[in-house]
Enzyme design. Structure first.
Site, short mmCIF file in Angstrom:
data_model
loop_
_atom_site.label_atom_id
_atom_site.label_comp_id
_atom_site.label_asym_id
_atom_site.label_seq_id
_atom_site.Cartn_x
_atom_site.Cartn_y
_atom_site.Cartn_z
N CYS A 4 -28.27 -4.65 -32.89
CA CYS A 4 -28.74 -4.83 -31.52
C CYS A 4 -27.92 -3.90 -30.63
O CYS A 4 -26.70 -4.02 -30.55
CB CYS A 4 -28.58 -6.28 -31.06
SG CYS A 4 -28.88 -6.46 -29.28
N CYS A 7 -25.81 -5.69 -27.98
CA CYS A 7 -24.61 -6.33 -28.55
C CYS A 7 -23.53 -5.28 -28.81
O CYS A 7 -22.35 -5.53 -28.57
CB CYS A 7 -24.95 -7.08 -29.84
SG CYS A 7 -25.74 -8.68 -29.56
N GLY A 92 -43.73 -3.87 -22.52
CA GLY A 92 -42.98 -2.70 -22.94
C GLY A 92 -41.53 -2.98 -23.27
O GLY A 92 -40.69 -2.09 -23.21
N THR A 94 -38.35 -3.02 -25.10
CA THR A 94 -37.91 -2.20 -26.23
C THR A 94 -36.61 -2.71 -26.84
O THR A 94 -36.33 -2.44 -28.00
CB THR A 94 -37.70 -0.73 -25.80
OG1 THR A 94 -36.77 -0.70 -24.69
CG2 THR A 94 -39.00 -0.08 -25.38
N HIS A 99 -32.44 -9.15 -21.03
CA HIS A 99 -31.73 -8.38 -20.00
C HIS A 99 -32.55 -8.37 -18.73
O HIS A 99 -33.78 -8.42 -18.77
CB HIS A 99 -31.42 -6.96 -20.48
CG HIS A 99 -32.62 -6.22 -20.97
ND1 HIS A 99 -33.13 -6.39 -22.23
CD2 HIS A 99 -33.43 -5.32 -20.36
CE1 HIS A 99 -34.18 -5.63 -22.40
NE2 HIS A 99 -34.41 -4.95 -21.25
P1 5GP Z 1 -36.76 -2.89 -21.84
O1 5GP Z 1 -37.84 -1.87 -21.94
O2 5GP Z 1 -36.43 -3.51 -23.18
O3 5GP Z 1 -36.96 -3.92 -20.77
O4 5GP Z 1 -35.49 -2.09 -21.33
C1 5GP Z 1 -34.55 -1.49 -22.14
C2 5GP Z 1 -33.77 -0.56 -21.26
O5 5GP Z 1 -32.57 -0.23 -21.94
C3 5GP Z 1 -34.48 0.75 -20.94
O6 5GP Z 1 -34.62 0.90 -19.54
C4 5GP Z 1 -33.57 1.83 -21.55
O7 5GP Z 1 -33.48 2.97 -20.75
C5 5GP Z 1 -32.25 1.10 -21.67
N1 5GP Z 1 -31.41 1.57 -22.75
C6 5GP Z 1 -31.81 1.73 -24.05
N2 5GP Z 1 -30.77 2.15 -24.79
C7 5GP Z 1 -29.70 2.25 -23.95
C8 5GP Z 1 -28.34 2.64 -24.14
O8 5GP Z 1 -27.90 2.99 -25.23
N3 5GP Z 1 -27.54 2.62 -23.04
C9 5GP Z 1 -28.00 2.23 -21.82
N4 5GP Z 1 -27.10 2.26 -20.81
N5 5GP Z 1 -29.28 1.85 -21.60
C10 5GP Z 1 -30.12 1.87 -22.66
ZN ZN Z 2 -27.90 -8.42 -28.85
#
Ligand code: 5GP
Ligand code: ZN
Length: 111
Positions: A4, A7, A92, A94, A99
């Site tokens: 993760c 995590c 969406g 990811t 969060h």
């Molecule tokens: P979701 O689409 O799941 O709501 O948002 C995931 C968010 O995590 C995305 O906006 C993406 O840019 C961010 N994200 C993904 N990997 C990383 C990372 O390694 N570092 C940071 N700071 N943000 C990340």
């Molecule tokens: Zn986690």
């Protein structure tokens, strides 16, 4: 939780730009910001979805929202902000570690 990414960020195994942390949550800058201020507020406890809420997680989420409101002026969000929690494929999502996106620092469009 193995594999993760959040995590790993919380554990410090992957670098991030932290702007706040305490015993319950970490707030860091999104790596691909879609607003002038784009932060991610992540509970230290790993769970993926709101459907996994229980009494203690409900309370955690309540405290987290209050925390964000209290921190907002110090995070450049004094003129308002938007919170987004993506849930599942259609939204969406990811990263499957719950969060809260915190967006602001400018006037936000809708979609
Ligand atoms: P979701 O689409 O799941 O709501 O948002 C995931 C968010 O995590 C995305 O906006 C993406 O840019 C961010 N994200 C993904 N990997 C990383 C990372 O390694 N570092 C940071 N700071 N943000 C990340
Ligand atoms: Zn986690």
């Amino acid at each position: 939780m193995e594999n993760c990414i959040f995590c790993k960020i919380i554990a410090g195994e992957i670098p991030s730009q932290r702007v706040y942390e305490d015993s319950e949550v970490v707030i860091f800058k999104d790596i691909e910001p879609i607003a002038r201020v784009h932060l991610l507020c992540v509970p230290r406890e790993h769970f993926a979805h709101l459907s996994e809420l229980n009494a203690s997680r409900e309370a955690l989420l309540g405290r987290t929202l209050k925390k964000i409101a209290d921190l907002a002026p110090s995070l450049g969000l004094e003129d308002g902000y938007r919170l987004i929690i993506n849930q599942g494929e259609n939204a969406g999502q990811t990263v499957h570690h719950l969060h809260i996106h915190i967006l602001g620092g400018e006037t936000l469009g809708w979609q």
